[in-house]
Structure formats: structure tokens, C-alpha cells
Design a protein around this motif. Structure first.
Motif, mmCIF file in Angstrom:
data_model
loop_
_atom_site.group_PDB
_atom_site.id
_atom_site.type_symbol
_atom_site.label_atom_id
_atom_site.label_comp_id
_atom_site.label_asym_id
_atom_site.label_seq_id
_atom_site.Cartn_x
_atom_site.Cartn_y
_atom_site.Cartn_z
ATOM 1 N N MET A 1 0.835 -1.179 0.000
ATOM 2 C CA MET A 1 0.000 0.000 0.000
ATOM 3 C C MET A 1 0.883 1.246 0.000
ATOM 4 N N THR A 2 0.523 2.236 -0.787
ATOM 5 C CA THR A 2 1.260 3.488 -0.841
ATOM 6 C C THR A 2 0.967 4.302 0.408
ATOM 7 N N PRO A 3 2.018 4.728 1.108
ATOM 8 C CA PRO A 3 1.787 5.525 2.316
ATOM 9 C C PRO A 3 1.044 6.822 2.003
ATOM 10 N N VAL A 4 0.149 7.184 2.897
ATOM 11 C CA VAL A 4 -0.622 8.418 2.770
ATOM 12 C C VAL A 4 0.136 9.515 3.501
ATOM 13 N N ASP A 5 0.221 10.678 2.879
ATOM 14 C CA ASP A 5 0.834 11.831 3.535
ATOM 15 C C ASP A 5 0.035 12.093 4.810
ATOM 16 N N ALA A 62 0.215 2.193 11.899
ATOM 17 C CA ALA A 62 -0.356 1.106 12.703
ATOM 18 C C ALA A 62 -1.587 0.518 12.014
ATOM 19 N N LEU A 63 -2.452 1.366 11.466
ATOM 20 C CA LEU A 63 -3.630 0.865 10.749
ATOM 21 C C LEU A 63 -3.219 -0.026 9.585
ATOM 22 N N ASP A 64 -2.277 0.446 8.776
ATOM 23 C CA ASP A 64 -1.836 -0.333 7.617
ATOM 24 C C ASP A 64 -1.259 -1.680 8.044
ATOM 25 N N ARG A 65 -0.437 -1.661 9.088
ATOM 26 C CA ARG A 65 0.186 -2.888 9.586
ATOM 27 C C ARG A 65 -0.868 -3.868 10.119
ATOM 28 N N LEU A 66 -1.819 -3.349 10.895
ATOM 29 C CA LEU A 66 -2.842 -4.208 11.486
ATOM 30 C C LEU A 66 -3.841 -4.721 10.449
ATOM 31 N N GLU A 67 -4.153 -3.899 9.463
ATOM 32 C CA GLU A 67 -5.077 -4.355 8.421
ATOM 33 C C GLU A 67 -4.422 -5.397 7.517
ATOM 34 N N ALA A 68 -3.105 -5.324 7.352
ATOM 35 C CA ALA A 68 -2.389 -6.321 6.552
ATOM 36 C C ALA A 68 -2.318 -7.660 7.288
ATOM 37 N N HIS A 69 -2.244 -7.593 8.604
ATOM 38 C CA HIS A 69 -2.180 -8.789 9.457
ATOM 39 C C HIS A 69 -3.168 -8.587 10.596
ATOM 40 N N PRO A 70 -4.458 -8.796 10.322
ATOM 41 C CA PRO A 70 -5.509 -8.454 11.289
ATOM 42 C C PRO A 70 -5.387 -9.189 12.624
ATOM 43 N N PRO A 71 -5.685 -8.463 13.687
ATOM 44 C CA PRO A 71 -5.730 -9.099 15.001
ATOM 45 C C PRO A 71 -6.980 -9.973 15.097
#
Length: 78
Positions: A1-5, A62-71
């Protein structure tokens, strides 16, 4: 995913994304390296107000990381 400013982030939308992960403020704050107060203040920012860009950056990462590997708490599965 492209990081959002961080300046382009939408606090209310990010809040909804956190809720879809099923994470409480304290747990999300710990995952993002933020305090619960920073998370709360960011999420409650109105569209007409500025927010802390460093908080927005950490929150978004944190959102991107957690959505890629959901808790296990995630309520919505994509």
C-alpha cells in the motif's frame, strides 16, 4: 500500500478503521506507539481543525500494519 501523507489523513475515517479492527483505544495506542490521549484527540479532530502530523503518521502506519495482518479482534473481514 502506498503511504498516505499524514496531512491528508482523515481522523474520523481512521477512527472507523480502528473500530473495524475491534481494537480498544488503549490497545491501539500501544500498537501505534501513542498514548490513549493522543489517539482520542486525533480521532475527535473535526474536519476544520489541524491535527498532530506525527500522531497521524504513527496512527496510519499502525492501521496499515494491522489491516495487513488483522488481530483476532477484527470485526470486519475483507
Amino acid at each position: 500500500m502506498t503511504p498516505v501523507d499524514p496531512a491528508d489523513r482523515q481522523p474520523k475515517g481512521d477512527h472507523n478503521r480502528r473500530l473495524s479492527l475491534g481494537m480498544e483505544v488503549d490497545d491501539f495506542a500501544a500498537e501505534a506507539g501513542l498514548t490513549p490521549e493522543e489517539v482520542y484527540n486525533y480521532e475527535m479532530t473535526s474536519v476544520d481543525y489541524e491535527f498532530d502530523l506525527e500522531v497521524a503518521r504513527k496512527y496510519g502506519e499502525a492501521l496499515d500494519r494491522l489491516e495487513a495482518h488483522p488481530p483476532a479482534t477484527q470485526r470486519v473481514r475483507n
